[in-house]
Structure formats: C-alpha cells, structure tokens
Design a protein around this motif. Sequence first.
Motif, PDB file in Angstrom:
ATOM      1  N   LYS A 233       0.773  -1.278   0.053  1.00 32.59           N
ATOM      2  CA  LYS A 233      -0.088  -0.072   0.113  1.00 32.59           C
ATOM      3  C   LYS A 233       0.862   1.295   0.022  1.00 32.59           C
ATOM      4  O   LYS A 233       0.947   1.984   1.003  1.00 32.59           O
ATOM      5  N   THR A 236      -0.658   4.638   0.877  1.00 24.91           N
ATOM      6  CA  THR A 236      -0.964   4.851   2.484  1.00 24.91           C
ATOM      7  C   THR A 236       0.129   5.069   3.280  1.00 24.91           C
ATOM      8  O   THR A 236       0.408   5.596   4.195  1.00 24.91           O
ATOM      9  N   THR A 237       1.309   4.021   2.832  1.00 26.00           N
ATOM     10  CA  THR A 237       2.457   4.090   3.675  1.00 26.00           C
ATOM     11  C   THR A 237       3.161   5.583   3.366  1.00 26.00           C
ATOM     12  O   THR A 237       3.707   6.027   4.407  1.00 26.00           O
ATOM     13  N   PHE A 239       2.158   8.519   3.066  1.00 28.78           N
ATOM     14  CA  PHE A 239       1.270   9.564   3.803  1.00 28.78           C
ATOM     15  C   PHE A 239       1.577   9.456   5.189  1.00 28.78           C
ATOM     16  O   PHE A 239       1.251  10.366   6.056  1.00 28.78           O
ATOM     17  N   LYS A 240       1.580   7.991   5.669  1.00 30.17           N
ATOM     18  CA  LYS A 240       1.696   7.916   6.906  1.00 30.17           C
ATOM     19  C   LYS A 240       3.150   7.945   7.500  1.00 30.17           C
ATOM     20  O   LYS A 240       3.226   8.584   8.764  1.00 30.17           O
ATOM     21  N   HIS A 241       4.119   7.619   6.716  1.00 33.44           N
ATOM     22  CA  HIS A 241       5.369   7.817   7.211  1.00 33.44           C
ATOM     23  C   HIS A 241       6.399   8.736   6.781  1.00 33.44           C
ATOM     24  O   HIS A 241       7.541   8.709   7.401  1.00 33.44           O
ATOM     25  N   CYS A 242       5.960   9.389   5.656  1.00 31.45           N
ATOM     26  CA  CYS A 242       6.959  10.128   4.821  1.00 31.45           C
ATOM     27  C   CYS A 242       6.541  11.531   4.799  1.00 31.45           C
ATOM     28  O   CYS A 242       6.639  12.249   3.724  1.00 31.45           O
ATOM     29  N   LYS A 243       5.577  12.114   5.847  1.00 31.25           N
ATOM     30  CA  LYS A 243       5.157  13.335   5.476  1.00 31.25           C
ATOM     31  C   LYS A 243       6.304  14.412   5.482  1.00 31.25           C
ATOM     32  O   LYS A 243       5.913  15.385   4.577  1.00 31.25           O
TER      33      LYS A 243
END
Length: 433
Positions: A233, A236-237, A239-243
């Motif tokens: 994903k 999803t990954t 925007f969850k971990h790499c903002k």
Amino acid sequence: MPSRSQYALMSSKDKNTVLFTCYSSAIAFFDFLIYLYLADMLAATLFPVSSDPNLMKIQGLSLFAIGYVARPIGGVIFGRYGDIKGRKPLLLISILITAASLLAMGCLPTYAQWGLAAPALFIVLRIIHGMAYGLYVPLSWVFVAEHVPRQYLSVGCSYVTASFFVGVLFSNAFFLWLNSTLTTEQLADYGWRLPFFIAAILTVLPLLAWRWIEETPFFTQMKSSRPSDYVAKPFTTLFKHCKHAIFIGLVLTLIASSITTVVVILLPDLIELRFTLDTDLFGFSHSLGIVFMIFGCVFYGIISNHQNFGKILAIGSIILIAQMLAFFYHLEASGDYILIMYALLGFCAGVIGMIPAILIQLFPTNVRLTGMAFCYNVTYGIVGVLIPFGLGYATLYVSFSPALYIVFIGFIAIIMGIYFYNLPELKKIDQVI
C-alpha cells in the motif's frame, strides 16, 4: 547496493542502462514540447476559427497547459503501480502509452472535418500523454539511481536531467528545420502532423534494446524479501510515514521546476515583452544557454558526489542569483554580450542537476516512485500553469520580474542547502518501511 560494493565501478550494463534512459528522456521532452511549438497551428486547425488572435493564442497555450494538469493524475496512479509491480514493466507501459497517444494525435481529423469532436478527442489524448509523461520523468531518475553503483548516484541522475535539455535543443533544431522547409499553408494542411509521427517513431526505438534492460536490483531485492502475505500500500504508507520527506520533496521540486520553466521555456518570450534584441542572435543565445545548462547539470552532479550536497546547493544558488540579476542588468544596459551572459546563466541554472539524487534518497524503496511522482507532478502542475501567466502579466509592468522570481527561488534553495548541510545523514537508498 544489493550484492555490490558502493565503491564499485560502472559496468557496461550500467552504462547501457544510463544511455537507454537518457535517450528516452531526451525524446520524452521533445514529445512534450511539440504542443508549445505548434500552439498557434493546433489552435487554428483543431478549434473553431476566431477573428481574435489573442483568443487563438490562449487556446493553443491551453493545450500545452492541459499536459501539466494531467501530470499529477498519471504520477499518482502509475507511480503506485511501479512500487508494487516493478520499474521495468512501468517503463514499458509509459513508452507504449506515449507512442500510441502521439500516433493517434497525428492521425486526428481537423475541426473542419469533424467539428467539436476533433478538439475533444485531442484534449483526451493530450491528457493521456500528459499522464504518461508525468510518470516517465521521476521513473527515469529512479531507474538509473537503482541501477548504478552508489558512488555514481548523483552523476547518473544528472545525466538524465541533462538529457531532458538535449531534447529541448533537438526541438529547437527540428522546428527550425520544419518551419524553413514547409510553407504556412503546408503546415496547416499536413505539416503539423509530422512532429507527432516522428516523435512516436523515436519514442519506440529504445524498445529494440528492451531485452537487455533488467529490473532494478533494489526492487528485485525488496520483492524477494517480502513475506508471502504482504500487501503493498505505497500511497497509504507514503502519507503515514513520509510526511516530512514529502514536504522537502515538494520544495526541492519547486526549485527545479521554477528554474527549468523560467530559464529554458519562458525567458525568450518574457524578454521580448520588454527588450528589443536581434531575433536570430537571441535565438542562438537561447540555444547556447541550454548547451551550457547541460554542462552545468553534469558539473553539479559530479561535484555533489564528492562534496556535501547542502553546501554545493547553497553556493550554486547564490551564484545563480548573482548571474540572473547580472543578466537582466546587462539587457537593460545594451545586450551587446548576450551570448556570454546567456551561456553563463545556463551553466549556473545547471545547479538543478544535483536535485534528483536527493529526491531519490528522501523516499524508501517501497514508496520511492510514488513519493517522487507525487512531489514532482503536483509541483510541476502548479508551476507549469500559474508561472507562465503570472510572470507574463508581471513582466508587462516590471521588466525584472523573471529575475526577481528566480531570486526568490534562489533564496529558498539557499535555505534548503543550509538545511541539508546541517543534516547528519540522509536515509540509506535501500531502506524499506
């Protein structure tokens, strides 16, 4: 790099991969610029005839701008596919979609033949082509970066960046030949189709060497190490971990896209709004500036391999600011040394050649293409649509507007350079989250 030392030398296979990607990148930029060179002709051929020349100009430029709007869609959709299925199959898809859309556009009927269906079909094909191009640029950087040994990361990406500007030179030469060979009537009749046919042929030529092109070692290693029940994903990954990486990527892409758009594409038209120069001499000066920009990209790519990236970016941005201001002061004074000043400006603008290597290292392998495609295409979509109209309007009132905008972008680049200079260490390129 998987199974190879980071100090390994480039093999013949690495060099062939770089050459393959650079050729494809040069042709891709030529494909995208066709609309800019044929804006007036396409507007007259595919849209209802208008007595207002300004309206026809806007219609032609709108066809070019649509490609920028379509980029984020293609980047997000196909970038996700590349992080799940692989770089090589996505590269094939982008080449085939580009060639097919170009061939279809060259075969389209005119407005006089099909009425409103002609511009509607052309816009649809233009969107498809813009989506494919928005995918190809970040994919080309990722493809090279994940193939070459680590010590060639920056210079390998700089070769790809420089190849885009080789495509600009080829475009200049091709359309100069086309306009000198065909009359206006011939261009309106069938000549406008020739660039699309030639571009389609040149786009598929690299496929002759396709069997020697392999999937990148990084993706192969990542795929082999995945558990059997793994569900990818990337969006999803990301925007969850790499903002934080996304924000930095957007800023770096703003720098690269602004310098490219202003110096390579807009500057000749913006200068003509306020300054009077010999047309032939100025056209040659612009091409000379692009030649030196190619050298500048490779130069900055090489030295950023051996020096702290942040320091080189900050120093290079200061030099670019100084040269941009000197360039416009020289135009204000006389413009007698336009050849030298344009060459120096092009070389200084080559500072963007080091930026892709940093974008590569911002994102882990399993979200790299998604992250780069998102940052690159969203920023380019905004810059490509707003900056031409904004700077064009501003230059009518303040002749130094292009220089002031590059100064603003240069200060952002200096801040980013200081940030990277004080950053302890970037992520390892083979990291996975």
